[in-house]
Write a protein that holds these residues in place. Sequence first.
Motif, PDB file in Angstrom:
ATOM      1  N   HIS A   1      -9.225   0.441  -6.192  1.00 31.74           N
ATOM      2  CA  HIS A   1      -9.082  -0.947  -5.738  1.00 31.74           C
ATOM      3  C   HIS A   1     -10.407  -1.676  -5.973  1.00 31.74           C
ATOM      4  O   HIS A   1     -11.476  -1.134  -5.701  1.00 31.74           O
ATOM      5  CB  HIS A   1      -8.803  -1.012  -4.233  1.00 31.74           C
ATOM      6  CG  HIS A   1      -7.520  -0.409  -3.793  1.00 31.74           C
ATOM      7  ND1 HIS A   1      -6.310  -1.056  -3.929  1.00 31.74           N
ATOM      8  CD2 HIS A   1      -7.249   0.776  -3.185  1.00 31.74           C
ATOM      9  CE1 HIS A   1      -5.349  -0.294  -3.422  1.00 31.74           C
ATOM     10  NE2 HIS A   1      -5.892   0.818  -2.978  1.00 31.74           N
TER      11      HIS A   1
ATOM     12  N   CYS B   1       1.565   6.992  -7.065  1.00 33.18           N
ATOM     13  CA  CYS B   1       0.466   7.888  -7.428  1.00 33.18           C
ATOM     14  C   CYS B   1       0.881   9.357  -7.302  1.00 33.18           C
ATOM     15  O   CYS B   1       1.434   9.773  -6.287  1.00 33.18           O
ATOM     16  CB  CYS B   1      -0.743   7.601  -6.541  1.00 33.18           C
ATOM     17  SG  CYS B   1      -2.253   8.387  -7.116  1.00 33.18           S
TER      18      CYS B   1
ATOM     19  N   SER C   1       0.881   4.137  -3.059  1.00 35.75           N
ATOM     20  CA  SER C   1       0.783   5.581  -2.805  1.00 35.75           C
ATOM     21  C   SER C   1       1.967   6.335  -3.396  1.00 35.75           C
ATOM     22  O   SER C   1       1.805   7.435  -3.927  1.00 35.75           O
ATOM     23  CB  SER C   1       0.681   5.851  -1.307  1.00 35.75           C
ATOM     24  OG  SER C   1      -0.541   5.353  -0.803  1.00 35.75           O
TER      25      SER C   1
ATOM     26  N   ILE D   1      -5.642   9.284  -8.494  1.00 32.49           N
ATOM     27  CA  ILE D   1      -6.655   8.380  -7.937  1.00 32.49           C
ATOM     28  C   ILE D   1      -6.115   6.950  -7.894  1.00 32.49           C
ATOM     29  O   ILE D   1      -5.364   6.534  -8.770  1.00 32.49           O
ATOM     30  CB  ILE D   1      -7.992   8.425  -8.702  1.00 32.49           C
ATOM     31  CG1 ILE D   1      -7.794   8.170 -10.200  1.00 32.49           C
ATOM     32  CG2 ILE D   1      -8.707   9.733  -8.479  1.00 32.49           C
ATOM     33  CD1 ILE D   1      -9.099   8.067 -10.978  1.00 32.49           C
ATOM     34  N   ILE D   2      -6.511   6.256  -6.851  1.00 35.24           N
ATOM     35  CA  ILE D   2      -6.163   4.851  -6.673  1.00 35.24           C
ATOM     36  C   ILE D   2      -7.469   4.076  -6.631  1.00 35.24           C
ATOM     37  O   ILE D   2      -8.336   4.362  -5.798  1.00 35.24           O
ATOM     38  CB  ILE D   2      -5.350   4.636  -5.378  1.00 35.24           C
ATOM     39  CG1 ILE D   2      -4.052   5.451  -5.429  1.00 35.24           C
ATOM     40  CG2 ILE D   2      -5.073   3.154  -5.167  1.00 35.24           C
ATOM     41  CD1 ILE D   2      -3.283   5.492  -4.118  1.00 35.24           C
TER      42      ILE D   2
ATOM     43  N   LEU E   1      -7.127   4.650   5.271  1.00 39.27           N
ATOM     44  CA  LEU E   1      -5.834   4.889   4.623  1.00 39.27           C
ATOM     45  C   LEU E   1      -5.834   6.154   3.780  1.00 39.27           C
ATOM     46  O   LEU E   1      -4.894   6.945   3.838  1.00 39.27           O
ATOM     47  CB  LEU E   1      -5.483   3.688   3.741  1.00 39.27           C
ATOM     48  CG  LEU E   1      -4.165   3.770   2.962  1.00 39.27           C
ATOM     49  CD1 LEU E   1      -2.973   3.799   3.913  1.00 39.27           C
ATOM     50  CD2 LEU E   1      -4.064   2.586   2.011  1.00 39.27           C
ATOM     51  N   TYR E   2      -6.891   6.375   3.015  1.00 41.73           N
ATOM     52  CA  TYR E   2      -6.896   7.481   2.067  1.00 41.73           C
ATOM     53  C   TYR E   2      -7.623   8.731   2.559  1.00 41.73           C
ATOM     54  O   TYR E   2      -7.696   9.723   1.845  1.00 41.73           O
ATOM     55  CB  TYR E   2      -7.516   7.019   0.737  1.00 41.73           C
ATOM     56  CG  TYR E   2      -6.729   5.901   0.085  1.00 41.73           C
ATOM     57  CD1 TYR E   2      -5.360   6.011  -0.132  1.00 41.73           C
ATOM     58  CD2 TYR E   2      -7.346   4.725  -0.318  1.00 41.73           C
ATOM     59  CE1 TYR E   2      -4.626   4.994  -0.721  1.00 41.73           C
ATOM     60  CE2 TYR E   2      -6.627   3.702  -0.922  1.00 41.73           C
ATOM     61  CZ  TYR E   2      -5.265   3.854  -1.127  1.00 41.73           C
ATOM     62  OH  TYR E   2      -4.563   2.837  -1.720  1.00 41.73           O
ATOM     63  N   SER E   3      -8.143   8.703   3.772  1.00 45.80           N
ATOM     64  CA  SER E   3      -8.808   9.895   4.335  1.00 45.80           C
ATOM     65  C   SER E   3      -7.805  10.783   5.041  1.00 45.80           C
ATOM     66  O   SER E   3      -6.777  10.328   5.533  1.00 45.80           O
ATOM     67  CB  SER E   3      -9.893   9.473   5.337  1.00 45.80           C
ATOM     68  OG  SER E   3     -10.907   8.768   4.702  1.00 45.80           O
ATOM     69  N   GLU E   4      -8.112  12.062   5.093  1.00 44.50           N
ATOM     70  CA  GLU E   4      -7.253  12.987   5.839  1.00 44.50           C
ATOM     71  C   GLU E   4      -7.375  12.707   7.312  1.00 44.50           C
ATOM     72  O   GLU E   4      -6.507  12.838   8.088  1.00 44.50           O
ATOM     73  CB  GLU E   4      -7.666  14.424   5.531  1.00 44.50           C
ATOM     74  CG  GLU E   4      -7.317  14.843   4.120  1.00 44.50           C
ATOM     75  CD  GLU E   4      -7.694  16.280   3.850  1.00 44.50           C
ATOM     76  OE1 GLU E   4      -7.647  17.098   4.784  1.00 44.50           O
ATOM     77  OE2 GLU E   4      -8.024  16.564   2.706  1.00 44.50           O
TER      78      GLU E   4
ATOM     79  N   PHE F   1      -9.477   1.110   3.448  1.00 45.37           N
ATOM     80  CA  PHE F   1      -9.223   2.128   2.431  1.00 45.37           C
ATOM     81  C   PHE F   1      -9.773   3.488   2.838  1.00 45.37           C
ATOM     82  O   PHE F   1      -9.156   4.519   2.551  1.00 45.37           O
ATOM     83  CB  PHE F   1      -9.759   1.669   1.077  1.00 45.37           C
ATOM     84  CG  PHE F   1      -9.087   0.407   0.620  1.00 45.37           C
ATOM     85  CD1 PHE F   1      -7.735   0.400   0.307  1.00 45.37           C
ATOM     86  CD2 PHE F   1      -9.779  -0.783   0.554  1.00 45.37           C
ATOM     87  CE1 PHE F   1      -7.089  -0.759  -0.084  1.00 45.37           C
ATOM     88  CE2 PHE F   1      -9.150  -1.945   0.162  1.00 45.37           C
ATOM     89  CZ  PHE F   1      -7.804  -1.937  -0.159  1.00 45.37           C
TER      90      PHE F   1
ATOM     91  N   ASN G   1       0.328  13.409  -6.763  1.00 44.37           N
ATOM     92  CA  ASN G   1      -0.567  14.202  -5.915  1.00 44.37           C
ATOM     93  C   ASN G   1      -1.853  14.475  -6.688  1.00 44.37           C
ATOM     94  O   ASN G   1      -1.803  14.779  -7.881  1.00 44.37           O
ATOM     95  CB  ASN G   1       0.091  15.526  -5.525  1.00 44.37           C
ATOM     96  CG  ASN G   1       1.172  15.342  -4.490  1.00 44.37           C
ATOM     97  OD1 ASN G   1       1.220  14.335  -3.791  1.00 44.37           O
ATOM     98  ND2 ASN G   1       2.065  16.303  -4.411  1.00 44.37           N
TER      99      ASN G   1
ATOM    100  N   LEU H   1       0.827  -1.207   0.000  1.00 51.28           N
ATOM    101  CA  LEU H   1       0.000   0.000   0.000  1.00 51.28           C
ATOM    102  C   LEU H   1       0.862   1.258   0.000  1.00 51.28           C
ATOM    103  O   LEU H   1       0.513   2.259  -0.642  1.00 51.28           O
ATOM    104  CB  LEU H   1      -0.973  -0.013   1.178  1.00 51.28           C
ATOM    105  CG  LEU H   1      -2.046  -1.102   1.105  1.00 51.28           C
ATOM    106  CD1 LEU H   1      -2.855  -1.151   2.393  1.00 51.28           C
ATOM    107  CD2 LEU H   1      -2.944  -0.942  -0.107  1.00 51.28           C
TER     108      LEU H   1
END
Length: 155
Positions: A129, A121, A118, A126-127, A152-155, A149, A123, A114
């Motif tokens: 899955h 990718c 990242s 998009i990822i 992982l991908y949230s602020e 996810f 800035n 993971l």
Amino acid sequence: MGLTFHEYKFLEEVSKKKNFGNVLTLGKQEIILTNEDKKRLNLFEKDYVNDEYIDKLLVDKFKANSVKSVDNSSFEGADIIHDMNKPIENLNEKFDTIIDFGTSEHIFNVVENLSNISKFCKNNGIILHSLPANNNCGHGFWQFSPELFFSLYSE
């Protein structure tokens, strides 16, 4: 690992909101569409009859600028040879879109995998899955909860 009817519809929805730009797929993603699926999606058999992988389809139907793949070996013709269990070093290229349709469950070191995804990718990229989440015992090492996810991908 590949594109089924559901992943195709997922790509359609995402493409309405975001240009795919330069795409990296985890592994060579196969076209796994039945003839009935192709009819339902208005894909004609002759268009992709000799295409084993989704690269041309991503460019033709979803306007990707380019498509490359990363894999542990060159067996299927991957562009980038790298074991995703290990940290990526000497990263020469980043991508607008990363597609993981059935690869991450086969990579033992989830954290490193993971992290590598990242790093690949750009800035504001998009990822995507599409991975097993339930009732698929014996397929790969892992089954992923959507909560992973979101966290992982949230602020």
